[in-house]
Design a protein around this motif. Structure first.
Motif, PDB file in Angstrom:
ATOM      1  N   LEU A  85       0.851  -1.188   0.000  1.00  0.00           N
ATOM      2  CA  LEU A  85       0.000   0.000   0.000  1.00  0.00           C
ATOM      3  C   LEU A  85       0.885   1.236   0.000  1.00  0.00           C
ATOM      4  N   ASP A  86       0.868   1.962  -1.115  1.00  0.00           N
ATOM      5  CA  ASP A  86       1.654   3.191  -1.245  1.00  0.00           C
ATOM      6  C   ASP A  86       3.108   2.961  -0.836  1.00  0.00           C
ATOM      7  N   GLY A  87       3.662   1.835  -1.309  1.00  0.00           N
ATOM      8  CA  GLY A  87       5.055   1.513  -1.054  1.00  0.00           C
ATOM      9  C   GLY A  87       5.334   0.774   0.236  1.00  0.00           C
ATOM     10  N   GLU A  88       4.319   0.566   1.069  1.00  0.00           N
ATOM     11  CA  GLU A  88       4.493  -0.131   2.354  1.00  0.00           C
ATOM     12  C   GLU A  88       3.999  -1.575   2.219  1.00  0.00           C
ATOM     13  N   LEU A  89       4.891  -2.535   2.444  1.00  0.00           N
ATOM     14  CA  LEU A  89       4.517  -3.944   2.430  1.00  0.00           C
ATOM     15  C   LEU A  89       3.825  -4.255   3.756  1.00  0.00           C
ATOM     16  N   LEU A  90       2.519  -4.458   3.703  1.00  0.00           N
ATOM     17  CA  LEU A  90       1.753  -4.572   4.941  1.00  0.00           C
ATOM     18  C   LEU A  90       2.148  -5.784   5.766  1.00  0.00           C
ATOM     19  N   SER A  91       2.551  -6.873   5.101  1.00  0.00           N
ATOM     20  CA  SER A  91       2.920  -8.088   5.831  1.00  0.00           C
ATOM     21  C   SER A  91       4.198  -7.920   6.646  1.00  0.00           C
ATOM     22  N   SER A  92       4.972  -6.870   6.361  1.00  0.00           N
ATOM     23  CA  SER A  92       6.194  -6.614   7.122  1.00  0.00           C
ATOM     24  C   SER A  92       5.924  -5.783   8.374  1.00  0.00           C
ATOM     25  N   LEU A  93       4.664  -5.371   8.567  1.00  0.00           N
ATOM     26  CA  LEU A  93       4.311  -4.502   9.683  1.00  0.00           C
ATOM     27  C   LEU A  93       3.486  -5.253  10.715  1.00  0.00           C
ATOM     28  N   ASP A  94       3.646  -4.872  11.984  1.00  0.00           N
ATOM     29  CA  ASP A  94       2.777  -5.433  13.011  1.00  0.00           C
ATOM     30  C   ASP A  94       1.466  -4.648  13.036  1.00  0.00           C
ATOM     31  N   GLU A  95       0.583  -4.992  13.973  1.00  0.00           N
ATOM     32  CA  GLU A  95      -0.728  -4.353  14.007  1.00  0.00           C
ATOM     33  C   GLU A  95      -0.622  -2.841  14.183  1.00  0.00           C
ATOM     34  N   ASP A  96       0.304  -2.407  15.036  1.00  0.00           N
ATOM     35  CA  ASP A  96       0.488  -0.971  15.238  1.00  0.00           C
ATOM     36  C   ASP A  96       0.997  -0.297  13.970  1.00  0.00           C
ATOM     37  N   GLY A  97       1.878  -0.985  13.263  1.00  0.00           N
ATOM     38  CA  GLY A  97       2.411  -0.425  12.027  1.00  0.00           C
ATOM     39  C   GLY A  97       1.346  -0.287  10.963  1.00  0.00           C
ATOM     40  N   ARG A  98       0.472  -1.292  10.862  1.00  0.00           N
ATOM     41  CA  ARG A  98      -0.617  -1.205   9.883  1.00  0.00           C
ATOM     42  C   ARG A  98      -1.597  -0.098  10.267  1.00  0.00           C
ATOM     43  N   ALA A  99      -1.831   0.072  11.571  1.00  0.00           N
ATOM     44  CA  ALA A  99      -2.705   1.152  12.028  1.00  0.00           C
ATOM     45  C   ALA A  99      -2.097   2.519  11.688  1.00  0.00           C
ATOM     46  N   ARG A 100      -0.783   2.619  11.802  1.00  0.00           N
ATOM     47  CA  ARG A 100      -0.112   3.876  11.441  1.00  0.00           C
ATOM     48  C   ARG A 100      -0.312   4.192   9.966  1.00  0.00           C
ATOM     49  N   VAL A 101      -0.145   3.180   9.109  1.00  0.00           N
ATOM     50  CA  VAL A 101      -0.323   3.383   7.672  1.00  0.00           C
ATOM     51  C   VAL A 101      -1.751   3.832   7.373  1.00  0.00           C
ATOM     52  N   ARG A 102      -2.723   3.173   8.018  1.00  0.00           N
ATOM     53  CA  ARG A 102      -4.118   3.571   7.795  1.00  0.00           C
ATOM     54  C   ARG A 102      -4.356   5.008   8.238  1.00  0.00           C
ATOM     55  N   GLY A 103      -3.813   5.371   9.403  1.00  0.00           N
ATOM     56  CA  GLY A 103      -4.017   6.724   9.912  1.00  0.00           C
ATOM     57  C   GLY A 103      -3.401   7.784   9.017  1.00  0.00           C
ATOM     58  N   GLU A 104      -2.287   7.447   8.386  1.00  0.00           N
ATOM     59  CA  GLU A 104      -1.574   8.419   7.554  1.00  0.00           C
ATOM     60  C   GLU A 104      -2.099   8.471   6.121  1.00  0.00           C
ATOM     61  N   LYS A 105      -2.602   7.345   5.608  1.00  0.00           N
ATOM     62  CA  LYS A 105      -2.804   7.255   4.163  1.00  0.00           C
ATOM     63  C   LYS A 105      -4.190   6.825   3.715  1.00  0.00           C
ATOM     64  N   VAL A 106      -5.048   6.371   4.634  1.00  0.00           N
ATOM     65  CA  VAL A 106      -6.283   5.707   4.223  1.00  0.00           C
ATOM     66  C   VAL A 106      -7.506   6.376   4.834  1.00  0.00           C
ATOM     67  N   GLY A 107      -8.570   6.482   4.031  1.00  0.00           N
ATOM     68  CA  GLY A 107      -9.877   6.883   4.518  1.00  0.00           C
ATOM     69  C   GLY A 107     -10.879   5.775   4.247  1.00  0.00           C
ATOM     70  N   PHE A 108     -11.970   5.731   5.021  1.00  0.00           N
ATOM     71  CA  PHE A 108     -12.971   4.672   4.889  1.00  0.00           C
ATOM     72  C   PHE A 108     -14.372   5.265   4.848  1.00  0.00           C
ATOM     73  N   VAL A 109     -15.219   4.655   4.011  1.00  0.00           N
ATOM     74  CA  VAL A 109     -16.649   4.932   4.008  1.00  0.00           C
ATOM     75  C   VAL A 109     -17.357   3.584   4.011  1.00  0.00           C
ATOM     76  N   PHE A 110     -18.316   3.411   4.940  1.00  0.00           N
ATOM     77  CA  PHE A 110     -18.981   2.125   5.106  1.00  0.00           C
ATOM     78  C   PHE A 110     -20.462   2.232   4.790  1.00  0.00           C
ATOM     79  N   GLN A 111     -21.075   1.094   4.500  1.00  0.00           N
ATOM     80  CA  GLN A 111     -22.498   1.031   4.195  1.00  0.00           C
ATOM     81  C   GLN A 111     -23.342   1.553   5.351  1.00  0.00           C
ATOM     82  N   ASN A 112     -22.957   1.199   6.584  1.00  0.00           N
ATOM     83  CA  ASN A 112     -23.758   1.583   7.752  1.00  0.00           C
ATOM     84  C   ASN A 112     -23.204   2.816   8.460  1.00  0.00           C
TER      85      ASN A 112
END
Length: 246
Positions: A85-112
């Motif tokens: 994701l945007d140059g970050e290999l997610l499998s190389s990151l722990d849960e905190d690292g993936r949360a950091r990537v989401r906080g910096e680079k990702v937005g979400f819209v859900f059905q509910n």
């Protein structure tokens, strides 16, 4: 290398430079163990999404669409394969690292919508900025709520808003952090057709203004047709990878 089952409707013209990848998915698989035995949800899925693209993931219920979106966003981990994701290999990151990537680079819209009921519209939109540690959260939240037509509803709680208004708050919350990627899971699924159409128009307007890469899961053919890149899943396999020429 493209799988022989995957249809490629349009390719990069000869001699042109490919766009930088926002997402690269390679050999992605997801299996879970049930009392009745193992269940394969996704099997060997691979594709690339260019920066700034608009992508629809389509397929029948149970084809693996929402699971794929969760894996691409780092909300879940695959049984095999990888997501970059945007140059970050997610499998190389722990849960905190993936949360950091989401906080910096990702937005979400859900059905509910997934708005916090105890927070006002303004507070819901301010929240991701606060979690990120931004110094200024009030002004940008107010500005984007005005942009989605809710400048007079800042102090209303979700229960005081219609479904369309709640999804407008959710769109404002998703875009306020200026994400490089936005994932939308059935964004019009809980709305009537007229309201859903207005949300579609707003979603694509905000996306074009921000230059965000948009990846959405949808059953709505009209919404899918608005996207330049379409991925079709069937039984957990990628059966079509269609790029519509501009």
């Amino acid at each position: 290398m493209a799988d022989r089952h995957v249809q490629q409707l349009a390719t990069t013209p000869a001699g042109s430079t490919p766009a930088t990848a926002a997402l690269e998915v390679a050999g992605l698989g997801k299996r879970v163990q049930l009392p009745s035995g193992p269940l394969t949800i996704l099997d060997g899925v691979g594709f690339t999404i260019a920066q700034g693209d608009t992508v629809a993931i389509v397929g029948a219920s149970g084809s693996g669409k929402s699971t794929l979106l969760s894996l691409m966003a780092g909300l879940d981990t695959p049984s095999s394969g990888s997501v970059t994701l945007d140059g970050e290999l997610l499998s190389s990151l722990d849960e905190d690292g993936r949360a950091r990537v989401r906080g910096e680079k990702v937005g979400f819209v859900f059905q509910n919508f997934q708005l916090l009921p105890s927070l006002t519209a303004l507070e819901n939109v301010m929240l991701p900025l606060e979690l990120r540690g931004d110094a200024e959260v009030d002004a940008p939240a107010r500005a984007i709520l005005r942009k989605v037509g809710l400048g007079e509803r800042l102090d209303h709680y979700p229960r005081q808003l219609s479904g369309g208004e709640q999804q407008r708050v959710a769109l404002a919350r998703a875009f306020v952090t200026a994400p490089s990627l936005l994932f939308a899971d059935e964004p019009t699924g809980n709305l009537d057709s007229h309201t859903g159409q207005s949300i579609i128009e707003l979603l694509f307007e905000l996306n074009a203004d921000a230059g965000t890469t948009l990846v959405l899961v949808t059953h709505d053919d009209h919404l899918a047709e608005r996207c330049r890149h379409r991925l079709r899943l069937d039984g957990g396999e990628l059966v079509a990878d269609e790029r519509i020429a501009a």
